[in-house]
Design an enzyme around this catalytic site. Structure first.
Site, PDB file in Angstrom:
ATOM      1  N   LYS A   1       0.857  -1.196   0.000  1.00  0.00           N
ATOM      2  CA  LYS A   1       0.000   0.000   0.000  1.00  0.00           C
ATOM      3  C   LYS A   1       0.891   1.243   0.000  1.00  0.00           C
ATOM      4  CE  LYS A   1      -4.215   1.328   2.469  1.00  0.00           C
ATOM      5  NZ  LYS A   1      -4.765   1.344   3.830  1.00  0.00           N
TER       6      LYS A   1
HETATM    7  C1  E4P Z   1      -8.059   2.306   3.773  1.00  0.00           C
HETATM    8  O1  E4P Z   1      -7.340   1.477   3.314  1.00  0.00           O
HETATM    9  C2  E4P Z   1      -7.687   3.264   4.836  1.00  0.00           C
HETATM   10  O2  E4P Z   1      -6.680   2.712   5.622  1.00  0.00           O
HETATM   11  C3  E4P Z   1      -8.847   3.609   5.720  1.00  0.00           C
HETATM   12  O3  E4P Z   1     -10.068   3.286   5.125  1.00  0.00           O
HETATM   13  C4  E4P Z   1      -8.780   4.984   6.321  1.00  0.00           C
HETATM   14  O4  E4P Z   1      -9.993   5.302   6.934  1.00  0.00           O
HETATM   15  P1  E4P Z   1     -10.200   6.439   7.994  1.00  0.00           P
HETATM   16  O5  E4P Z   1     -10.578   7.686   7.304  1.00  0.00           O
HETATM   17  O6  E4P Z   1     -11.328   5.935   8.851  1.00  0.00           O
HETATM   18  O7  E4P Z   1      -8.905   6.579   8.763  1.00  0.00           O
END
Ligand code: E4P
Length: 226
Positions: free
Chosen positions: A87
């Site tokens: 990622k």
């Molecule tokens: C996705 O891969 C992200 O890590 C995640 O959905 C972030 O979400 P948040 O806005 O709740 O931190």
């Protein structure tokens, strides 16, 4: 639409997996921090998730800040297990790193995507997954679902063959806060929603189901006692 779980918590992942409808896991540095994990244990923890979810894509995020660093860390993370997806946060360095990692058949999930142009650049660089955030738009009084719709429509206009090892790009609806986000994402045709465990449980619950079940149980007692 497939369900991923958005957590680094092994117990939450195991429980969600036991439901039989889990298709993957996404993590990020904040989610790892919430588990109380230490820096030295990061790769071991990602490996545990990958083993627990064998065969399902598990996103492990690089914290490198240069393209070279992302490629190096990405190679290391991908070597942990065949189901690990690297990622990377969308930026020029990450596009360059994605291009290199894709050429080595390493899958990349491009995260922190907030616009169709970021998504299009990521797909062209070779990202296998693209993660537009919904909830963080809502947090600043913008329409996160409309933004997601724009990304889904733009990516859906093109064939991404030849850009990554699977010849396809899937949209992971990220920053999901509510069951309605999940429903709206599915109505738009998003491929995946990555959902925190608390929101996943809300997706399962319905007061009419609970009321109906209580009624069935009460009536069955009457049948047994008749
Ligand atoms: C996705 O891969 C992200 O890590 C995640 O959905 C972030 O979400 P948040 O806005 O709740 O931190």
């Amino acid at each position: 639409m497939k369900f991923f779980i958005d957590t680094a918590d092994l117990d939450e992942i195991a429980e969600a997996k036991s439901w039989g409808c889990l298709a993957g896991v996404t993590t990020n540095p904040s989610l790892y921090m919430k588990t109380g994990g230490k820096l030295a244990d990061f790769e071991g923890h990602m490996l545990k998730i990958a083993e627990l979810c064998e065969g399902l894509p598990v996103s492990a995020e690089s914290t490198a800040t240069t393209a070279e660093g992302m490629v190096e860390e990405g190679r290391r993370l991908a070597a942990l297990a065949p189901n690990i997806v690297v990622k990377l946060p969308v930026c020029a360095e990450a596009l360059a790193a994605t291009h290199q990692l894709a050429s080595e058949d390493i899958r990349v999930n491009m995260t922190l995507v907030f616009s169709p142009t970021q998504a299009l650049l990521a797909a062209n660089a070779g990202a296998r997954y693209i993660s537009p955030f919904v909830g963080r738009f809502d947090d600043i009084a913008e329409d996160g679902i409309q933004q997601l719709a724009n990304v889904v429509a733009c990516l859906g206009n093109y064939d991404w063959s030849g850009k990554n090892v699977d010849d396809r790009v899937e949209v992971i609806t990220a920053s999901v806060r509510t069951p309605n986000h999940v429903t709206q994402a599915a109505l738009l045709g998003a491929d995946i929603a990555t959902v925190p465990f608390a929101a996943l449980k809300k997706c399962l619950a319905h007061p009419l189901t609970e009321r109906g079940l209580a009624q069935f149980e009460a009536d069955w007692e009457k049948v047994k006692n008749a």
